[in-house]
Design an enzyme around this catalytic site. Sequence first.
Site, PDB file in Angstrom:
ATOM      1  N   SER A  73      13.254  10.430 -30.969  1.00  0.00           N
ATOM      2  CA  SER A  73      13.948   9.221 -30.520  1.00  0.00           C
ATOM      3  C   SER A  73      15.447   9.403 -30.350  1.00  0.00           C
ATOM      4  O   SER A  73      16.161   8.428 -30.104  1.00  0.00           O
ATOM      5  CB  SER A  73      13.683   8.073 -31.504  1.00  0.00           C
ATOM      6  N   HIS A 111      17.764   4.423 -22.264  1.00  0.00           N
ATOM      7  CA  HIS A 111      18.349   5.719 -21.927  1.00  0.00           C
ATOM      8  C   HIS A 111      17.717   6.343 -20.690  1.00  0.00           C
ATOM      9  O   HIS A 111      18.251   7.319 -20.153  1.00  0.00           O
ATOM     10  CB  HIS A 111      18.275   6.646 -23.126  1.00  0.00           C
ATOM     11  N   TYR A 138      16.502  13.321 -23.751  1.00  0.00           N
ATOM     12  CA  TYR A 138      15.691  12.216 -24.278  1.00  0.00           C
ATOM     13  C   TYR A 138      15.473  11.156 -23.202  1.00  0.00           C
ATOM     14  O   TYR A 138      14.340  10.719 -22.954  1.00  0.00           O
ATOM     15  CB  TYR A 138      16.384  11.604 -25.498  1.00  0.00           C
ATOM     16  N   SER A 167      17.692  -1.864 -28.839  1.00  0.00           N
ATOM     17  CA  SER A 167      17.906  -1.480 -30.238  1.00  0.00           C
ATOM     18  C   SER A 167      17.102  -2.409 -31.124  1.00  0.00           C
ATOM     19  O   SER A 167      17.464  -3.583 -31.276  1.00  0.00           O
ATOM     20  CB  SER A 167      19.393  -1.577 -30.597  1.00  0.00           C
ATOM     21  N   ARG A 176      28.315  -3.534 -29.312  1.00  0.00           N
ATOM     22  CA  ARG A 176      27.502  -3.188 -28.146  1.00  0.00           C
ATOM     23  C   ARG A 176      26.063  -3.652 -28.333  1.00  0.00           C
ATOM     24  O   ARG A 176      25.417  -4.126 -27.390  1.00  0.00           O
ATOM     25  CB  ARG A 176      27.552  -1.683 -27.912  1.00  0.00           C
TER      26      ARG A 176
END
Length: 269
Positions: A73, A111, A138, A167, A176
């Site tokens: 991760s 990502h 990733y 998140s 953020r």
Amino acid sequence: MTAPRTVLLTGAAGGVGTLMRALLPPYGYRLRLFDERPIDGEPDAITAELADTGALRAAVEGVDAVVHLAGISLESSFEKILRANIEGTYRLYEAAREAGVRRVVFASSNHAVGFAPRPPDGSAALPVDIPHRPDTFYGLSKGFGEDLAALYWERHGIETVSLRIGSCFPEPTTVRMLSLWLSPADCARLLHAALTADHVGHTIAYGSSANTRLWWDLSTARALGYEPQDDSEPYAARLIAAQGELDPENPEHTHLGGTFCTNPPIWQH
């Protein structure tokens, strides 16, 4: 589709997997757990790597759906990402195909589009159909997983919801993260929607709570039946007092990938 009863949860010992082990069963699921690490108190969990095709075949046998959280991760070497995230996800889909599993929920990530700039304050949220802009090996592996899911839908009829999870923590820990936070309770709501929505084909959806400072468009997630209940805003004053507002000159704050976009390229290490 009717609500699946038995769901294979890969990556069950990880951070999100551990949270979902408690939060998904109240929706009516019986979880079959899979991870390369032993899970305390779960003697029936399958302890194996994704490279173990025999263990994967046993894991998918008789399940109604798969929630695929397993893999590395964070950023790592290409060789490690290749083995765990790219080849591992391929082996999972092959096992699902052989077993006749018709629904997968794939844990993608912001990502996969990490180098996409965050929208300026007050502007329209980022749509889900922006091109892949991976920020790391990733992130590259997550874009591969989305494309692999599309292939298995078109060629084999396995439906997948690829969730670009932001998140997922009990509470946001950075300014953020106020824009990308997915509360554990909302994560369970999102997974339940992805497991039970009709005719998803291959759907990509962003995964976050209904945050006041949200950066991306949740319309495809809501179309699945997802109704987020949480908002990061109650944490905002404390985090901003400690860390300050987002800095438009800081690359960590200007792209979806955050710190993943500030690291030097792997060949410069």
